[in-house]
Scaffold this motif. Structure first.
Motif, PDB file in Angstrom:
ATOM      1  N   ALA A  94       0.915  -1.259  -0.078  1.00 48.28           N
ATOM      2  CA  ALA A  94      -0.115   0.266  -0.053  1.00 48.28           C
ATOM      3  C   ALA A  94       1.036   1.321   0.026  1.00 48.28           C
ATOM      4  O   ALA A  94       0.395   2.218  -0.756  1.00 48.28           O
ATOM      5  CB  ALA A  94      -0.964  -0.086   1.314  1.00 48.28           C
ATOM      6  N   ALA A  95       1.857   1.236   0.802  1.00 46.84           N
ATOM      7  CA  ALA A  95       2.802   2.366   0.760  1.00 46.84           C
ATOM      8  C   ALA A  95       3.334   2.671  -0.665  1.00 46.84           C
ATOM      9  O   ALA A  95       3.505   3.626  -1.231  1.00 46.84           O
ATOM     10  CB  ALA A  95       3.913   2.294   1.766  1.00 46.84           C
ATOM     11  N   VAL A  96       3.792   1.633  -1.277  1.00 47.99           N
ATOM     12  CA  VAL A  96       4.539   1.722  -2.511  1.00 47.99           C
ATOM     13  C   VAL A  96       3.383   2.039  -3.577  1.00 47.99           C
ATOM     14  O   VAL A  96       3.755   3.063  -4.232  1.00 47.99           O
ATOM     15  CB  VAL A  96       5.162   0.599  -3.270  1.00 47.99           C
ATOM     16  N   LEU A  97       2.226   1.751  -3.751  1.00 43.76           N
ATOM     17  CA  LEU A  97       1.241   2.037  -4.363  1.00 43.76           C
ATOM     18  C   LEU A  97       0.792   3.668  -4.090  1.00 43.76           C
ATOM     19  O   LEU A  97       0.628   4.209  -5.132  1.00 43.76           O
ATOM     20  CB  LEU A  97      -0.153   1.266  -4.183  1.00 43.76           C
ATOM     21  N   LEU A 128      -1.132  -7.629  -0.470  1.00 37.08           N
ATOM     22  CA  LEU A 128      -1.564  -6.218   0.067  1.00 37.08           C
ATOM     23  C   LEU A 128      -1.747  -5.974   1.447  1.00 37.08           C
ATOM     24  O   LEU A 128      -1.637  -4.836   2.074  1.00 37.08           O
ATOM     25  CB  LEU A 128      -2.936  -5.981  -0.445  1.00 37.08           C
ATOM     26  N   ASN A 129      -1.591  -6.960   2.351  1.00 38.88           N
ATOM     27  CA  ASN A 129      -1.785  -7.020   3.753  1.00 38.88           C
ATOM     28  C   ASN A 129      -0.423  -7.544   4.523  1.00 38.88           C
ATOM     29  O   ASN A 129      -0.327  -7.571   5.622  1.00 38.88           O
ATOM     30  CB  ASN A 129      -2.911  -7.937   4.331  1.00 38.88           C
ATOM     31  N   TYR A 130       0.665  -7.648   3.556  1.00 41.02           N
ATOM     32  CA  TYR A 130       1.854  -7.964   4.136  1.00 41.02           C
ATOM     33  C   TYR A 130       2.764  -6.773   4.620  1.00 41.02           C
ATOM     34  O   TYR A 130       2.683  -5.719   4.054  1.00 41.02           O
ATOM     35  CB  TYR A 130       2.521  -8.416   3.015  1.00 41.02           C
ATOM     36  N   ALA A 131       3.329  -6.952   5.860  1.00 44.10           N
ATOM     37  CA  ALA A 131       4.255  -6.169   6.348  1.00 44.10           C
ATOM     38  C   ALA A 131       3.367  -4.649   6.883  1.00 44.10           C
ATOM     39  O   ALA A 131       4.003  -3.673   6.451  1.00 44.10           O
ATOM     40  CB  ALA A 131       5.373  -5.710   5.503  1.00 44.10           C
ATOM     41  N   GLY A 146      -5.437  -4.045  -8.313  1.00 40.37           N
ATOM     42  CA  GLY A 146      -6.692  -5.355  -8.385  1.00 40.37           C
ATOM     43  C   GLY A 146      -6.296  -6.786  -8.702  1.00 40.37           C
ATOM     44  O   GLY A 146      -6.655  -7.631  -8.250  1.00 40.37           O
ATOM     45  N   LEU A 147      -4.875  -6.769  -9.218  1.00 44.00           N
ATOM     46  CA  LEU A 147      -4.205  -8.080  -9.598  1.00 44.00           C
ATOM     47  C   LEU A 147      -3.448  -8.595  -8.354  1.00 44.00           C
ATOM     48  O   LEU A 147      -3.126  -9.761  -8.466  1.00 44.00           O
ATOM     49  CB  LEU A 147      -3.481  -8.100 -10.716  1.00 44.00           C
ATOM     50  N   ILE A 154       5.696  -6.634  -5.290  1.00 39.69           N
ATOM     51  CA  ILE A 154       5.806  -4.998  -5.211  1.00 39.69           C
ATOM     52  C   ILE A 154       6.403  -4.570  -6.218  1.00 39.69           C
ATOM     53  O   ILE A 154       6.020  -3.639  -6.942  1.00 39.69           O
ATOM     54  CB  ILE A 154       6.198  -4.842  -3.843  1.00 39.69           C
ATOM     55  N   GLY A 155       7.724  -5.058  -6.484  1.00 41.67           N
ATOM     56  CA  GLY A 155       8.640  -4.621  -7.604  1.00 41.67           C
ATOM     57  C   GLY A 155       8.019  -4.716  -8.866  1.00 41.67           C
ATOM     58  O   GLY A 155       8.335  -3.719  -9.976  1.00 41.67           O
ATOM     59  N   TRP A 156       7.053  -5.676  -9.005  1.00 37.30           N
ATOM     60  CA  TRP A 156       6.533  -5.879 -10.482  1.00 37.30           C
ATOM     61  C   TRP A 156       5.524  -4.576 -10.631  1.00 37.30           C
ATOM     62  O   TRP A 156       5.423  -4.174 -11.887  1.00 37.30           O
ATOM     63  CB  TRP A 156       5.560  -7.041 -10.497  1.00 37.30           C
ATOM     64  N   VAL A 157       4.846  -3.979  -9.617  1.00 42.97           N
ATOM     65  CA  VAL A 157       4.275  -2.869  -9.914  1.00 42.97           C
ATOM     66  C   VAL A 157       4.971  -1.969 -10.501  1.00 42.97           C
ATOM     67  O   VAL A 157       4.770  -0.964 -11.305  1.00 42.97           O
ATOM     68  CB  VAL A 157       3.312  -2.517  -8.588  1.00 42.97           C
TER      69      VAL A 157
END
Length: 213
Positions: free
Chosen positions: A86-89, A205-208, A198-199, A161-164
């Protein structure tokens, strides 16, 4: 601490050499320009160029250090209640909304990417930088969650996360190369981020999630 005169002059010299080299690379292509030509244009010796930039690729990617730890910075700076993803997004959305050069939303980025695509060594360096981003993020997630050294989860999550980030940067580069205006591409990039979120699964999404400030 205040920057001393010597440090300031070194920083200014380094920046000047980088700016001169970048202009030459953009005009003629990376492989067509030699270090000797950069030194002559910047009115410094070849040794001076190498003192500041150990490799020719360092002249082109002169701000890469800030890029390689940016996802880690996003994660470390997240507030209580926010997960790593969520922070990265959130940070990426803010940069896209601001039409920030940090994500390639700027005039001239198309030429920058053309130079990269035209030089195998630059493409190799870009791949290396992407691996460093992943490894830095993996280590940060391991520290933030207290995961054991042999736990594969931080690496798996860093990949998701890096994929995003990588997908967003790749899409923006493609759109800039196609002649899109930064502000126009920004609007579509926000939609793309929503689709990528969404993917991602709930586990990602709930990690760390940070429990305390």
């Amino acid at each position: 601490m205040a920057e001393g005169l010597r440090e300031r002059k070194k920083r200014q010299t380094r920046q000047y050499i980088s700016d001169v080299a970048t202009g030459m690379f953009m005009e003629r292509g990376f492989d067509a320009v030699t270090i000797a030509e950069v030194a002559e244009a910047a009115d410094v010796s070849v040794n001076t160029v190498y003192n500041y930039f150990p490799a020719k690729e360092d002249l082109f990617f002169d701000r890469s250090k800030g890029v390689m730890d940016r996802l880690s910075r996003f994660v470390r700076g997240r507030p209580a209640g926010e997960s790593a993803a969520a922070a990265v997004l959130r940070e990426l959305r803010e940069e896209v909304e601001a039409v920030s050069p940090r994500v390639g939303l700027m005039e001239g980025y198309d030429q920058f990417m053309r130079v990269v695509h035209g030089a195998p060594t630059l493409k190799a360096r870009l791949w290396y930088m992407q691996q460093e981003i992943h490894l830095n993020l993996e280590e940060t997630l391991r520290e933030e969650t207290g995961a054991a050294a042999g736990d594969p989860m931080p690496g798996l999550m860093a990949g998701q996360i890096g994929w995003v980030h990588q997908s967003l940067m790749g899409w923006i580069a493609k759109e800039m190369l196609a002649g899109r205006k930064p502000a126009e591409a920004s609007r579509d990039a926000l939609v793309l981020l929503d689709e990528m979120e969404g993917l991602l699964g709930e586990k990602v999404l709930n990690y760390a999630v940070r429990t305390t400030d």
